[in-house]
Structures are given as structure tokens and as C-alpha cells.
Design a protein around this motif. Structure first.
Motif, mmCIF file in Angstrom:
data_model
loop_
_atom_site.group_PDB
_atom_site.id
_atom_site.type_symbol
_atom_site.label_atom_id
_atom_site.label_comp_id
_atom_site.label_asym_id
_atom_site.label_seq_id
_atom_site.Cartn_x
_atom_site.Cartn_y
_atom_site.Cartn_z
ATOM 1 N N LYS A 154 0.847 -1.184 0.000
ATOM 2 C CA LYS A 154 0.000 0.000 0.000
ATOM 3 C C LYS A 154 0.888 1.242 0.000
ATOM 4 O O LYS A 154 1.768 1.382 0.851
ATOM 5 C CB LYS A 154 -0.907 0.011 1.226
ATOM 6 N N LEU A 155 0.635 2.135 -0.952
ATOM 7 C CA LEU A 155 1.453 3.343 -1.043
ATOM 8 C C LEU A 155 1.285 4.240 0.183
ATOM 9 O O LEU A 155 2.161 5.048 0.485
ATOM 10 C CB LEU A 155 1.101 4.118 -2.314
ATOM 11 N N THR A 156 0.170 4.088 0.896
ATOM 12 C CA THR A 156 -0.023 4.874 2.114
ATOM 13 C C THR A 156 0.944 4.450 3.213
ATOM 14 O O THR A 156 1.165 5.200 4.169
ATOM 15 C CB THR A 156 -1.470 4.722 2.619
ATOM 16 N N ASP A 157 1.527 3.253 3.083
ATOM 17 C CA ASP A 157 2.492 2.776 4.079
ATOM 18 C C ASP A 157 3.918 3.213 3.762
ATOM 19 O O ASP A 157 4.823 3.003 4.571
ATOM 20 C CB ASP A 157 2.453 1.242 4.165
ATOM 21 N N VAL A 158 4.118 3.792 2.579
ATOM 22 C CA VAL A 158 5.465 4.183 2.148
ATOM 23 C C VAL A 158 5.715 5.642 2.521
ATOM 24 O O VAL A 158 4.890 6.514 2.241
ATOM 25 C CB VAL A 158 5.629 3.989 0.625
ATOM 26 N N LYS A 159 6.846 5.911 3.134
ATOM 27 C CA LYS A 159 7.204 7.272 3.525
ATOM 28 C C LYS A 159 7.710 8.036 2.311
ATOM 29 O O LYS A 159 8.679 7.643 1.675
ATOM 30 C CB LYS A 159 8.283 7.243 4.614
ATOM 31 N N ALA A 160 7.028 9.138 1.978
ATOM 32 C CA ALA A 160 7.401 9.949 0.816
ATOM 33 C C ALA A 160 8.440 10.989 1.215
ATOM 34 O O ALA A 160 8.301 11.664 2.234
ATOM 35 C CB ALA A 160 6.168 10.631 0.233
ATOM 36 N N THR A 161 9.489 11.120 0.409
ATOM 37 C CA THR A 161 10.543 12.105 0.680
ATOM 38 C C THR A 161 10.435 13.336 -0.206
ATOM 39 O O THR A 161 11.124 14.319 0.026
ATOM 40 C CB THR A 161 11.926 11.458 0.478
ATOM 41 N N ASP A 162 9.570 13.280 -1.222
ATOM 42 C CA ASP A 162 9.406 14.433 -2.106
ATOM 43 C C ASP A 162 8.727 15.573 -1.350
ATOM 44 O O ASP A 162 7.854 15.349 -0.507
ATOM 45 C CB ASP A 162 8.571 14.035 -3.330
ATOM 46 N N LYS A 163 9.110 16.802 -1.647
ATOM 47 C CA LYS A 163 8.571 17.954 -0.929
ATOM 48 C C LYS A 163 7.072 18.144 -1.170
ATOM 49 O O LYS A 163 6.377 18.754 -0.361
ATOM 50 C CB LYS A 163 9.320 19.224 -1.326
ATOM 51 N N ASN A 164 6.560 17.603 -2.299
ATOM 52 C CA ASN A 164 5.136 17.699 -2.603
ATOM 53 C C ASN A 164 4.350 16.484 -2.129
ATOM 54 O O ASN A 164 3.166 16.351 -2.435
ATOM 55 C CB ASN A 164 4.935 17.878 -4.108
ATOM 56 N N GLY A 165 5.013 15.589 -1.398
ATOM 57 C CA GLY A 165 4.334 14.406 -0.882
ATOM 58 C C GLY A 165 4.236 13.265 -1.864
ATOM 59 O O GLY A 165 3.539 12.282 -1.616
ATOM 60 N N ARG A 166 4.923 13.348 -2.992
ATOM 61 C CA ARG A 166 4.883 12.294 -4.004
ATOM 62 C C ARG A 166 5.822 11.154 -3.605
ATOM 63 O O ARG A 166 6.946 11.382 -3.163
ATOM 64 C CB ARG A 166 5.293 12.853 -5.361
ATOM 65 N N VAL A 167 5.347 9.923 -3.747
ATOM 66 C CA VAL A 167 6.173 8.750 -3.465
ATOM 67 C C VAL A 167 7.084 8.494 -4.660
ATOM 68 O O VAL A 167 6.612 8.236 -5.768
ATOM 69 C CB VAL A 167 5.305 7.510 -3.177
ATOM 70 N N LEU A 168 8.377 8.581 -4.441
ATOM 71 C CA LEU A 168 9.352 8.383 -5.505
ATOM 72 C C LEU A 168 9.757 6.916 -5.600
ATOM 73 O O LEU A 168 9.473 6.119 -4.702
ATOM 74 C CB LEU A 168 10.591 9.249 -5.246
ATOM 75 N N LYS A 169 10.439 6.588 -6.694
ATOM 76 C CA LYS A 169 10.904 5.215 -6.876
ATOM 77 C C LYS A 169 11.890 4.835 -5.777
ATOM 78 O O LYS A 169 11.878 3.708 -5.276
ATOM 79 C CB LYS A 169 11.558 5.066 -8.250
ATOM 80 N N GLU A 170 12.739 5.789 -5.380
ATOM 81 C CA GLU A 170 13.697 5.520 -4.306
ATOM 82 C C GLU A 170 12.979 5.223 -2.991
ATOM 83 O O GLU A 170 13.446 4.408 -2.186
ATOM 84 C CB GLU A 170 14.638 6.719 -4.125
ATOM 85 N N ASP A 171 11.825 5.868 -2.781
ATOM 86 C CA ASP A 171 11.075 5.661 -1.537
ATOM 87 C C ASP A 171 10.540 4.236 -1.441
ATOM 88 O O ASP A 171 10.663 3.583 -0.402
ATOM 89 C CB ASP A 171 9.913 6.659 -1.449
ATOM 90 N N ILE A 172 9.941 3.750 -2.529
ATOM 91 C CA ILE A 172 9.346 2.411 -2.463
ATOM 92 C C ILE A 172 10.421 1.333 -2.454
ATOM 93 O O ILE A 172 10.262 0.283 -1.819
ATOM 94 C CB ILE A 172 8.346 2.193 -3.620
ATOM 95 N N LEU A 173 11.568 1.583 -3.114
ATOM 96 C CA LEU A 173 12.668 0.619 -3.060
ATOM 97 C C LEU A 173 13.249 0.545 -1.651
ATOM 98 O O LEU A 173 13.600 -0.541 -1.164
ATOM 99 C CB LEU A 173 13.753 0.996 -4.072
ATOM 100 N N ALA A 174 13.347 1.706 -0.992
ATOM 101 C CA ALA A 174 13.824 1.718 0.394
ATOM 102 C C ALA A 174 12.841 1.003 1.312
ATOM 103 O O ALA A 174 13.237 0.297 2.248
ATOM 104 C CB ALA A 174 14.033 3.163 0.854
ATOM 105 N N HIS A 175 11.542 1.160 1.031
ATOM 106 C CA HIS A 175 10.520 0.474 1.827
ATOM 107 C C HIS A 175 10.615 -1.040 1.631
ATOM 108 O O HIS A 175 10.496 -1.808 2.597
ATOM 109 C CB HIS A 175 9.134 0.979 1.418
ATOM 110 N N LEU A 176 10.847 -1.466 0.392
ATOM 111 C CA LEU A 176 11.006 -2.897 0.118
ATOM 112 C C LEU A 176 12.217 -3.466 0.845
ATOM 113 O O LEU A 176 12.165 -4.565 1.406
ATOM 114 C CB LEU A 176 11.150 -3.118 -1.391
ATOM 115 N N GLN A 177 13.304 -2.712 0.836
ATOM 116 C CA GLN A 177 14.515 -3.167 1.523
ATOM 117 C C GLN A 177 14.283 -3.259 3.027
ATOM 118 O O GLN A 177 14.775 -4.179 3.694
ATOM 119 C CB GLN A 177 15.667 -2.208 1.224
#
Length: 239
Positions: A154-177
Motif C-alpha cells: 500500500k502506497l499509504t504505508d510508504v514514507k514519501a521524501t518528495d517535498k510535494n508528498g509524491r512517493v518516488l521510486k527511491e522511496d518504495i525501493l527503500a521500503h522494500l529493503q
């Protein structure tokens, strides 16, 4: 008798068409609806999210009115220029209605006020529901959504680092790791195993016959020696 003129706005149904979103895109996939039939919406409210092979686009509303029909379901393909949904909006034309009874006019006025209050309450409720939908919506790219879908995240469980709150590819890869490193999370990794069998009785007998004499010379004869020799012979015949 008192004559009173009351004006009632007529309704009409208009199609909400999918406009050209540029870059030569001819069709899109409907990924999410933010509204449903019967919702009262305003201009610039989010209607739906569509996705092409190039981008993900949020379609905003162009009318103030009531949603009558949604023409596409989730994951349906819509062509540019086709009707996404139907709207019921106010018609600009008005009809004059004459009442000859004062009590009837008063009753009509009270009913108009009551309907206005109900409409305001319904609009407040719809606006509150729209705010909830927007809060639950997570901004991301199609690539990120594909990774989330493939890994059941769930994208709501992924912490977004973009200043506009967008979940980036790096964010979801870090969440997977992160969840892969958690021992409480079971990660299933596909394995591929290949095995073959061959008769090495003669090789074993030969090794047993010569290994003692070789040991006296400080040479340890292991089975890998025979395997390498066999592989080199095979490569000479089948390069």
C-alpha cells in the motif's frame, strides 16, 4: 388574490468527454474514480485518475452539478474524445410560473428555502467525502504504482521524501529493503535447481588404485580433477 412569479431552473444532462491530454496519446486506462453516481460536485474537483504508457493524469471537473452515470469501470480503456461520465447541470433558460393564491406562494417559498438548506447540507457532506478521498490519494508515478502492485504494498504505508508528498521510486525501493530485512516478514524468493546424474564407478575405482601412490608424492587426487578433464574433452568436441 395575490399573483406571485417564481422562477425555477431547469436541468439538463451534458456529457463529460475525455479531452486530448497531449503527447499523441489516443487512449488511457481508468485507474481510480474519486466520485460516484449521485455525487454533487463543483468545478475543479478531482474526477478520476487515468494512466497512459507515458504518464498518470488526474482529470478535474469542468461543471457544477450532479453526477448521473459513470461510463467506465476501473482498468477499462477509454479513448480520447469518448464520454467518461454524464452530468446534470442547471439550464440557463427559465420558466415563469404564476400562482394566484398567496398561501401557495408562501408554501413554495418555504419549500425553496428548505430545499436550499438540504442542498447545502448535502454539498457539505459531499465536500467532506471529497476531502477524505484526497487525503487517501497518494501521488506517485506509474512505475512506482507498478512496483507497489507487484509486491502487494500500500502506497499509504510508504514514507514519501518528495517535498510535494509524491512517493518516488527511491522511496518504495527503500521500503522494500526495509521490510525484507525485517525477520517478521516472510519474503518468498523463487529458486531454480537443476540436477543430473552419471555413473562414476570406474572413476572411483581408478582413483582408489592410484591415490596412495600420488599421496606419497604429495599429490591429492580429488574428483574435481576428473570433472575438469571431462569438461575440457567435451568442449573440444562441442566448442
Amino acid at each position: 388574490l395575490l399573483s406571485v412569479s417564481s422562477f425555477f431552473s431547469a436541468k439538463k444532462v451534458v456529457p463529460f468527454k475525455l479531452l486530448d491530454i497531449g503527447e499523441g496519446i489516443q487512449d488511457v486506462t481508468v485507474k481510480e474514480w474519486f466520485v460516484k453516481s449521485g455525487d454533487q460536485v463543483k468545478q475543479f474537483d478531482d474526477i478520476c485518475e487515468v494512466q497512459s504508457d507515458k504518464a498518470s493524469v488526474t482529470i478535474t471537473n469542468r461543471y457544477d452539478g450532479l453526477i448521473k452515470t459513470l461510463h467506465y469501470k476501473i482498468d477499462n480503456v477509454a479513448l480520447v474524445g469518448s464520454t467518461l461520465l454524464d452530468f446534470e447541470i442547471e439550464d440557463n433558460s427559465t420558466d415563469v410560473v404564476r400562482n394566484d393564491a398567496g398561501e401557495t406562494a408562501k408554501s413554495t417559498e418555504n419549500q425553496t428555502i428548505d430545499n436550499s438548506e438540504k442542498s447545502e447540507r448535502r454539498s457539505d457532506k459531499v465536500e467532506s467525502e471529497n476531502i477524505t478521498l484526497k487525503e487517501e490519494k497518494v501521488l506517485s508515478t506509474p512505475a512506482v504504482k507498478r512496483i507497489a502492485k507487484e509486491n502487494n504494498i500500500k502506497l499509504t504505508d510508504v514514507k514519501a521524501t518528495d517535498k510535494n508528498g509524491r512517493v518516488l521510486k527511491e522511496d518504495i525501493l527503500a521500503h522494500l529493503q526495509k521490510i525484507s530485512a525485517d525477520p517478521r516478514v516472510k519474503v518468498t524468493i523463487p529458486h531454480f535447481i537443476y540436477s543430473d546424474e552419471c555413473n562414476v564407478d570406474q572413476v572411483m575405482r581408478y582413483r582408489n588404485d592410484v591415490k596412495d601412490s600420488l599421496m606419497e608424492r604429495g599429490i591429492s587426487l580429488i574428483l574435481m580433477t576428473f570433472f575438469i578433464k571431462a569438461a575440457s574433452r567435451a568442449l573440444q568436441q562441442y566448442p
